[in-house]
Design a protein around this motif. Structure first.
Motif, mmCIF file in Angstrom:
data_model
loop_
_atom_site.group_PDB
_atom_site.id
_atom_site.type_symbol
_atom_site.label_atom_id
_atom_site.label_comp_id
_atom_site.label_asym_id
_atom_site.label_seq_id
_atom_site.Cartn_x
_atom_site.Cartn_y
_atom_site.Cartn_z
ATOM 1 N N SER A 78 71.908 5.896 61.871
ATOM 2 C CA SER A 78 71.783 7.172 62.567
ATOM 3 C C SER A 78 72.925 7.359 63.554
ATOM 4 C CB SER A 78 70.439 7.229 63.311
ATOM 5 O OG SER A 78 70.353 8.372 64.127
ATOM 6 N N GLU A 79 73.254 8.626 63.826
ATOM 7 C CA GLU A 79 74.248 8.944 64.846
ATOM 8 C C GLU A 79 73.604 9.153 66.220
ATOM 9 O OE1 GLU A 79 77.985 10.949 63.237
ATOM 10 O OE2 GLU A 79 76.377 12.068 62.251
ATOM 11 N N SER A 80 72.302 8.978 66.296
ATOM 12 C CA SER A 80 71.600 9.078 67.579
ATOM 13 C C SER A 80 70.691 7.867 67.752
ATOM 14 C CB SER A 80 70.789 10.378 67.641
ATOM 15 O OG SER A 80 69.845 10.449 66.583
ATOM 16 N N ALA A 81 71.234 6.675 67.448
ATOM 17 C CA ALA A 81 70.416 5.462 67.414
ATOM 18 C C ALA A 81 69.674 5.168 68.718
ATOM 19 C CB ALA A 81 71.274 4.268 66.999
ATOM 20 N N ALA A 92 74.746 15.068 61.046
ATOM 21 C CA ALA A 92 73.981 15.349 62.255
ATOM 22 C C ALA A 92 74.871 15.589 63.465
ATOM 23 C CB ALA A 92 73.008 14.214 62.533
ATOM 24 N N ALA A 93 75.907 14.778 63.638
ATOM 25 C CA ALA A 93 76.753 14.888 64.826
ATOM 26 C C ALA A 93 77.653 16.113 64.799
ATOM 27 C CB ALA A 93 77.612 13.632 64.977
ATOM 28 N N ARG A 94 77.752 16.779 63.670
ATOM 29 C CA ARG A 94 78.651 17.930 63.550
ATOM 30 C C ARG A 94 77.891 19.246 63.334
ATOM 31 N NH1 ARG A 94 83.462 16.425 65.665
ATOM 32 N NH2 ARG A 94 84.418 14.668 64.563
ATOM 33 N N SER A 109 68.811 23.933 65.056
ATOM 34 C CA SER A 109 69.014 23.764 63.614
ATOM 35 C C SER A 109 67.708 23.513 62.861
ATOM 36 C CB SER A 109 69.967 22.603 63.344
ATOM 37 O OG SER A 109 71.266 22.890 63.809
ATOM 38 N N LEU A 110 67.545 24.225 61.757
ATOM 39 C CA LEU A 110 66.470 24.007 60.801
ATOM 40 C C LEU A 110 67.050 23.349 59.559
ATOM 41 C CD1 LEU A 110 64.820 27.544 61.016
ATOM 42 C CD2 LEU A 110 63.872 25.438 61.967
#
Length: 382
Positions: free
Chosen positions: A106-109, A224-226, A232-233
């Motif tokens: 994940s980019e939001s670990a 996700a990071a971009r 966002s849906l």
């Protein structure tokens, strides 16, 4: 974390969401060609890794996320989301289970690990942010790990997995990302350099994020990071292909997912922009997308990802208002002046999925709009 591979000759550090790894190693065009040919390895050690252990791990993750992972077989890859009660995307993760541990990339670990830890209650699960100990390397390979190989996540994009659907503008035509192969191999962080060197010694090319991002954007693959912001849906990004199961049990945000799919339409849509390449300027992520000329120009969206592709030239992903005419020529500001941008549709402009149910009658519409999931509390977006 700063990757040790940034000390390699020619390495140029990336910035923003990809800070800490190399943007390129001196020849981005050759790196893109090597990646496209399937003989490249990329340092992806800036991605986060969360581990979930315990006998209840898969059924628990199934209950919290958008994806059906309760029966995930060892070595099988999938993708899931954690949504807000209103159905907005909060976390995205690739998941692969090795029979004892579920590995989430994940980019939001840190935030994902914190959320999961708070949701454990009395279940037999343990959550850890393992980013300090484990790192990912990317390969242009579509195959899962063979026996004896490290834990490997294979990107399911752009397939439509069981329970998924698509909002593609041309669902009956081959997807732009059909030829893109991508997987992430997880290795102990202390062994990252050795693992990459072994591939380079075998004739592979070490590539940076310039190459991987250009390939991702050309494949219409959201990130996700971009591409994700606070509103966002999943429908807006065509992410029901790989990360959402429409027929599984209740989870937080499910009501909004079902409402938008069955009786609503997403308010925005992801599109690819082909930018004017006559100069050398590129817009920055976050740049406004404008429709109209001069004083009549109005903002209709935002650029989310930008790259210079070795064949397509300057390209970008952007999230636009769904009502924007697909044939409109748009403009995007840059340091070198405004850039003309033509659209290549990703999510269709009518807002309907490929398998949207027939229009409901009054009775069925009332049922669909009711509160059918205790985990929810959201309303249908405008």
């Amino acid at each position: 974390m700063t990757s040790p591979l940034l000390t390699r000759p020619g390495a140029v550090d990336d910035t923003g969401a990809d800070a800490g790894v190399a943007w390129h190693y001196g020849d981005p065009t050759a790196e893109q060609r090597a990646l496209e040919a399937g003989r490249a390895v990329a340092d992806q050690s800036h991605l986060g890794i969360v581990t979930v252990t315990g006998p209840d791990r898969l059924s628990w993750l199934d209950s919290l996320s958008t994806q059906q992972v309760g029966a995930l077989a060892p070595g099988q890859s999938s993708e899931l989301m954690i949504l807000s009660p209103q159905g907005r995307i909060e976390h995205v993760a690739g998941i692969v289970d090795d029979g004892e541990t579920a590995w989430l990339i994940s980019e939001s670990a840190p935030a994902l690990a914190l959320f999961l830890d708070r949701m454990r209650f009395m279940l037999r699960v343990e959550v850890a942010d393992a980013t300090a100990d484990w790192a990912a390397l990317g390969e242009a390979v579509a195959a899962p790990a063979a026996d004896g190989e490290p834990v490997t996540w294979v990107d399911p994009w752009p397939g439509i997995v069981a329970g998924g659907t698509t909002y593609a503008a041309t669902p009956d035509q081959p997807h732009a990302g059909a030829e893109r192969a991508w997987r992430l191999v997880l290795v102990p962080r202390a062994e990252l350099e050795a693992a990459i060197d072994a591939r380079v010694e075998a004739g592979w090319t070490l590539v940076g994020t310039w190459a991987t991002e250009a390939a991702r954007i050309a494949a219409h693959r959201p990130r996700a990071a971009r591409e994700v912001d606070e509103t966002s849906l999943p429908h807006e990004l065509d992410w029901l292909r790989t990360a959402v199961h429409l027929h599984k049990g209740c989870y937080r945000g499910q009501e909004t997912v079902a409402k938008v799919h069955n009786v609503g339409r997403p308010p925005r849509r992801l599109t690819m922009l082909h930018l004017d390449g006559s100069g050398h300027a590129l817009p920055e992520p976050g740049a406004p997308v404008l429709q109209g000329d001069g004083d009549d120009a109005r903002e209709v969206g935002r650029v989310t990802s930008v790259a210079r592709h070795h064949e397509l030239g300057p390209i970008a992903l952007a999230v636009l208002k769904r009502s924007v005419d697909p044939s409109s020529v748009l403009t995007v500001p840059s340091d070198g002046g405004p850039l003309a941008a033509s659209q290549e549709l990703i999510v269709n402009a009518d807002g309907f999925s490929a398998d949207r149910p027939p229009k409901p009658g009054p009775t069925m519409k009332g049922l669909l709009m009711g509160k059918g999931c205790a985990a929810d509390g959201g309303d249908l977006p405008d």
